[in-house]
Design a protein around this motif. Structure first.
Motif, PDB file in Angstrom:
ATOM      1  N   ALA A  61       0.889  -2.831 -10.149  1.00 44.13           N
ATOM      2  CA  ALA A  61       1.806  -1.788 -10.627  1.00 44.13           C
ATOM      3  C   ALA A  61       1.197  -1.054 -11.815  1.00 44.13           C
ATOM      4  O   ALA A  61       1.344   0.172 -11.942  1.00 44.13           O
ATOM      5  N   GLN A  62       0.501  -1.777 -12.688  1.00 46.47           N
ATOM      6  CA  GLN A  62      -0.155  -1.145 -13.839  1.00 46.47           C
ATOM      7  C   GLN A  62      -1.250  -0.175 -13.393  1.00 46.47           C
ATOM      8  O   GLN A  62      -1.583   0.762 -14.113  1.00 46.47           O
ATOM      9  N   LEU A  63      -1.769  -0.390 -12.186  1.00 46.11           N
ATOM     10  CA  LEU A  63      -2.784   0.518 -11.633  1.00 46.11           C
ATOM     11  C   LEU A  63      -2.148   1.631 -10.800  1.00 46.11           C
ATOM     12  O   LEU A  63      -2.839   2.489 -10.263  1.00 46.11           O
ATOM     13  N   GLY A  64      -0.817   1.574 -10.675  1.00 50.64           N
ATOM     14  CA  GLY A  64      -0.093   2.604  -9.937  1.00 50.64           C
ATOM     15  C   GLY A  64       0.136   2.287  -8.463  1.00 50.64           C
ATOM     16  O   GLY A  64       0.464   3.183  -7.690  1.00 50.64           O
ATOM     17  N   TYR A  65      -0.005   1.000  -8.072  1.00 46.84           N
ATOM     18  CA  TYR A  65       0.132   0.634  -6.660  1.00 46.84           C
ATOM     19  C   TYR A  65       1.330  -0.286  -6.441  1.00 46.84           C
ATOM     20  O   TYR A  65       1.553  -1.223  -7.211  1.00 46.84           O
ATOM     21  N   ASN A  66       2.072  -0.010  -5.387  1.00 43.79           N
ATOM     22  CA  ASN A  66       3.214  -0.837  -4.993  1.00 43.79           C
ATOM     23  C   ASN A  66       2.758  -1.798  -3.901  1.00 43.79           C
ATOM     24  O   ASN A  66       2.433  -1.366  -2.797  1.00 43.79           O
ATOM     25  N   VAL A  67       2.742  -3.081  -4.240  1.00 41.65           N
ATOM     26  CA  VAL A  67       2.205  -4.083  -3.320  1.00 41.65           C
ATOM     27  C   VAL A  67       3.205  -5.206  -3.080  1.00 41.65           C
ATOM     28  O   VAL A  67       4.197  -5.348  -3.804  1.00 41.65           O
ATOM     29  N   SER A  68       2.876  -5.995  -2.082  1.00 43.14           N
ATOM     30  CA  SER A  68       3.558  -7.272  -1.858  1.00 43.14           C
ATOM     31  C   SER A  68       2.523  -8.367  -2.036  1.00 43.14           C
ATOM     32  O   SER A  68       1.333  -8.168  -1.752  1.00 43.14           O
ATOM     33  N   VAL A  69       2.982  -9.516  -2.500  1.00 43.33           N
ATOM     34  CA  VAL A  69       2.094 -10.652  -2.740  1.00 43.33           C
ATOM     35  C   VAL A  69       2.718 -11.892  -2.128  1.00 43.33           C
ATOM     36  O   VAL A  69       3.913 -12.152  -2.296  1.00 43.33           O
ATOM     37  N   THR A  70       1.897 -12.640  -1.412  1.00 45.84           N
ATOM     38  CA  THR A  70       2.321 -13.935  -0.881  1.00 45.84           C
ATOM     39  C   THR A  70       1.382 -14.994  -1.427  1.00 45.84           C
ATOM     40  O   THR A  70       0.156 -14.808  -1.422  1.00 45.84           O
ATOM     41  N   VAL A  71       1.948 -16.091  -1.888  1.00 50.65           N
ATOM     42  CA  VAL A  71       1.161 -17.231  -2.349  1.00 50.65           C
ATOM     43  C   VAL A  71       1.519 -18.408  -1.449  1.00 50.65           C
ATOM     44  O   VAL A  71       2.703 -18.703  -1.233  1.00 50.65           O
ATOM     45  N   VAL A  72       0.479 -19.048  -0.909  1.00 53.15           N
ATOM     46  CA  VAL A  72       0.673 -20.173   0.006  1.00 53.15           C
ATOM     47  C   VAL A  72       0.083 -21.447  -0.585  1.00 53.15           C
ATOM     48  O   VAL A  72      -0.738 -21.397  -1.499  1.00 53.15           O
ATOM     49  N   SER A  75      -2.248 -25.583   2.777  1.00 54.63           N
ATOM     50  CA  SER A  75      -2.162 -25.560   4.233  1.00 54.63           C
ATOM     51  C   SER A  75      -1.781 -24.196   4.789  1.00 54.63           C
ATOM     52  O   SER A  75      -1.635 -24.042   5.991  1.00 54.63           O
ATOM     53  N   GLY A  76      -1.564 -23.234   3.925  1.00 50.24           N
ATOM     54  CA  GLY A  76      -1.207 -21.896   4.371  1.00 50.24           C
ATOM     55  C   GLY A  76       0.278 -21.666   4.534  1.00 50.24           C
ATOM     56  O   GLY A  76       0.698 -20.654   5.090  1.00 50.24           O
ATOM     57  N   VAL A  77       1.089 -22.588   4.029  1.00 52.50           N
ATOM     58  CA  VAL A  77       2.545 -22.459   4.115  1.00 52.50           C
ATOM     59  C   VAL A  77       3.043 -21.711   2.873  1.00 52.50           C
ATOM     60  O   VAL A  77       2.673 -22.035   1.745  1.00 52.50           O
ATOM     61  N   THR A  78       3.887 -20.722   3.087  1.00 53.66           N
ATOM     62  CA  THR A  78       4.358 -19.856   2.010  1.00 53.66           C
ATOM     63  C   THR A  78       5.120 -20.622   0.933  1.00 53.66           C
ATOM     64  O   THR A  78       6.028 -21.389   1.231  1.00 53.66           O
TER      65      THR A  78
END
Length: 172
Positions: A61-72, A75-78
């Motif tokens: 956001a500080q760079l001006g971008y609207n993103v989504s973030v997932t952390v798993v 084992s790759g489970v959210t």
């Protein structure tokens, strides 16, 4: 009473001895488990995952971008998801795919993408998204989770938002 031929007598005698031995062998002996039979791998905590996700959204956001973030987890489970209010709907799936891919391969998804021409089958693995923006999270050299970011105009920007968040939360 009829006398059995000696060949049959011998086979009958042998059969008597084989059956009890075979029956004794069908009962398994107790298994002695070594202390290394199970492992307790380190995994990322929910608290750390939530902080990483929120911080990565803020970094972009500080760079001006609207993103989504997932952390798993490892084992790759959210574990945690954060989305900027104006992030596109596709960014959720992209961030999850990148995080899963990174956790599974234990590598940066940008590195996986570079190697795709020599190993195109990687793109066919179910759940894999071979685009830059996913990074493993390591503690003492062991992968404990991964972060995936989607929505910036470049996957390398996504990756930087995520890895900077990890470095901040883990104090690196």
């Amino acid at each position: 009473m009829k006398k059995l031929p000696s060949a049959l007598l011998s086979m009958s005698t042998v059969a008597l001895f084989i059956v009890p031995v075979a029956a004794a062998q069908t009962t398994p002996a107790p298994i002695q488990l070594a202390t290394t039979t199970t492992v307790t791998p380190a995994s990322l905590s929910l608290s750390a995952a939530s902080r990483i996700a929120t911080l990565a959204v803020n970094n972009c956001a500080q760079l001006g971008y609207n993103v989504s973030v997932t952390v798993v987890d490892r084992s790759g489970v959210t574990l945690a998801v954060a989305r900027a209010e104006n992030a596109g709907p596709h960014t959720l799936g992209a961030s999850a795919g990148k995080a899963f891919t990174s956790a599974s391969a234990r590598a940066l998804t940008s590195d996986i993408a570079k190697n795709l021409p020599s190993n195109p089958g990687l793109a066919d693995i179910p759940g894999y998204l071979v685009l830059a923006g996913g990074a493993p999270i390591r503690v003492d050299g062991a992968v404990v989770g991964a972060v995936g970011v989607g929505g910036a105009p470049s996957g390398l920007i996504d990756e930087k938002c995520g890895t900077d968040a990890v470095a901040t939360v883990l104090g690196k």
